[in-house]
Structures are given as C-alpha cells and as structure tokens.
Write an enzyme that holds these catalytic residues in place. Structure first.
Site, PDB file in Angstrom:
ATOM      1  N   ASP A   9      -8.684  -0.495  -6.107  1.00  0.00           N
ATOM      2  CA  ASP A   9      -7.859  -0.087  -4.986  1.00  0.00           C
ATOM      3  C   ASP A   9      -6.624  -0.997  -4.971  1.00  0.00           C
ATOM      4  O   ASP A   9      -6.640  -2.080  -5.573  1.00  0.00           O
ATOM      5  CB  ASP A   9      -8.680  -0.250  -3.699  1.00  0.00           C
ATOM      6  CG  ASP A   9      -7.828  -0.144  -2.462  1.00  0.00           C
ATOM      7  OD1 ASP A   9      -7.144   0.881  -2.317  1.00  0.00           O
ATOM      8  OD2 ASP A   9      -7.836  -1.092  -1.637  1.00  0.00           O
ATOM      9  N   ASP A  11      -3.916  -1.537  -1.870  1.00  0.00           N
ATOM     10  CA  ASP A  11      -3.644  -2.235  -0.608  1.00  0.00           C
ATOM     11  C   ASP A  11      -4.910  -2.897  -0.041  1.00  0.00           C
ATOM     12  O   ASP A  11      -5.921  -2.241   0.191  1.00  0.00           O
ATOM     13  CB  ASP A  11      -3.072  -1.253   0.422  1.00  0.00           C
ATOM     14  CG  ASP A  11      -1.763  -0.633  -0.050  1.00  0.00           C
ATOM     15  OD1 ASP A  11      -0.873  -1.391  -0.489  1.00  0.00           O
ATOM     16  OD2 ASP A  11      -1.634   0.605   0.003  1.00  0.00           O
TER      17      ASP A  11
HETATM   18 MG   LIG Z   1      -7.500  -0.895   0.526  1.00  0.00          MG
END
Ligand SMILES: [Mg+2]
Ligand SMILES: [Zn+2]
Length: 176
Positions: A9, A11
């Site tokens: 992932d 962010d």
């Molecule tokens: Mg995230």
C-alpha cells in the site's frame, strides 16, 4: 514459503498519509519505510505499489499530479538503490463499482498478469489492504494493532509495527 514479491500500500505504509496527497512536496516517508524497502529490495524481492487514489474521482487532483508524486517517490527510492517493479493506482471512488479499488484484488491481479504470478505478500496499514491480499490468495502483513485486526474475518499472516519489522519477518521466512 519463499516470498518473491511484496505488494505495498502507499499512503500510511510507504509515505505519511496526508489524506489525498496532491503534490510531491507533501511526500514524506513513514518511519522505517525507506530502510524496510531497502532491505526487501536487497533480499531480491520485487516491490509493487498497490494504491487507492479516489482523490482523482473526487476531483481533488488529476492523473498528472498523481504521476508527479510517483516520479518523486521513484526518485527518492532510486537514490537509495531501490527500484519499483510497478505502481498500480485505482482512480475510482467508492460508488464507481470498479474491480480495482481495495479491498477488491483487481490491482493485484493486474500486477500478476503483467509481472507474473509468484509467491508474495500484501502489506498495508488498513484492514482493506489485508482483505485485498487475502482475496488474491496472498499472505498478508497488517501494519496495525491487534485491536483493529479483529475487523478481519481471516487473520493477517503477521502484524508488524513498520516496514523494517515487516522486512525482518520476511527475511526469517525466506531464510527458513
Ligand atoms: Mg494506507
Ligand atoms: Zn478502481
């Protein structure tokens, strides 16, 4: 199990979550992210970014801005000898009923199509990252607390505090 690919992932996992980061100057690595990615890369794993970017659907920024952020991310990583095998971003919103927005596994499936299906792990700071990995049949690492992990129907393979911890855990599995 020897892992060959790590799906990450973005962010809150690689860079500090600014909630709809729209310019490269707000890009700042999370604690341990750069060191963890360096270790994973040194171990020979391919690193692939899998990110929901609904800020595009919401009109907060465009593909051009997203590309600029990813150029800067790649540069900062490259300066440390880390290259990414791919970046997959879902530009849709929650109501778009696309197949790529996590917790759906569409972006992971696309990456596997492009790069080959190999044993891997999905790592993220949100429950839906782990759900997407599970839906793609991968092992998973959640960067969150055991309390939040109770939201999962199926437990994550491992819960880590950051990407250094995650990389060290993967190292012990790949050596064993
Ligand atoms: Mg995230
Ligand atoms: Zn999508």
């Amino acid at each position: 199990m020897t892992y060959e690919v790590v799906y990450l992932d973005r962010d809150g996992t690689i860079n500090i979550d600014r909630h709809y980061l729209s310019t490269p100057d707000g890009f700042e690595f999370c604690d341990g992210a750069l060191a963890g990615m360096k270790q994973l890369s040194a171990m020979g794993l391919d690193l692939v970014v899998i990110t929901n970017q609904s800020g595009i659907a919401r009109g907060y920024f465009g593909q051009k801005e997203l590309d600029a952020i990813h150029d800067v991310m790649r540069e900062k990583l490259k300066a440390e000898g880390v290259s990414l095998a791919g970046i997959y971003a879902c530009p849709h919103g929650p109501d778009d009923t696309c197949a790529c927005r996590k917790p759906l596994p569409g972006m992971i499936h696309q990456a596997e199509k492009d790069l080959g299906r190999r044993p891997g792990l999905m790592i993220g700071d949100a429950v839906r990252d782990v759900q997407a990995g599970q839906a793609a049949g991968l092992h998973t690492i959640g960067l969150f607390s055991p309390e939040r992990a109770t939201e999962l129907d199926e437990p994550a393979t491992y819960l880590a505090t950051n990407l250094i911890d995650a990389a060290q855990w993967i190292a012990t599995k790949n050596e064993g």
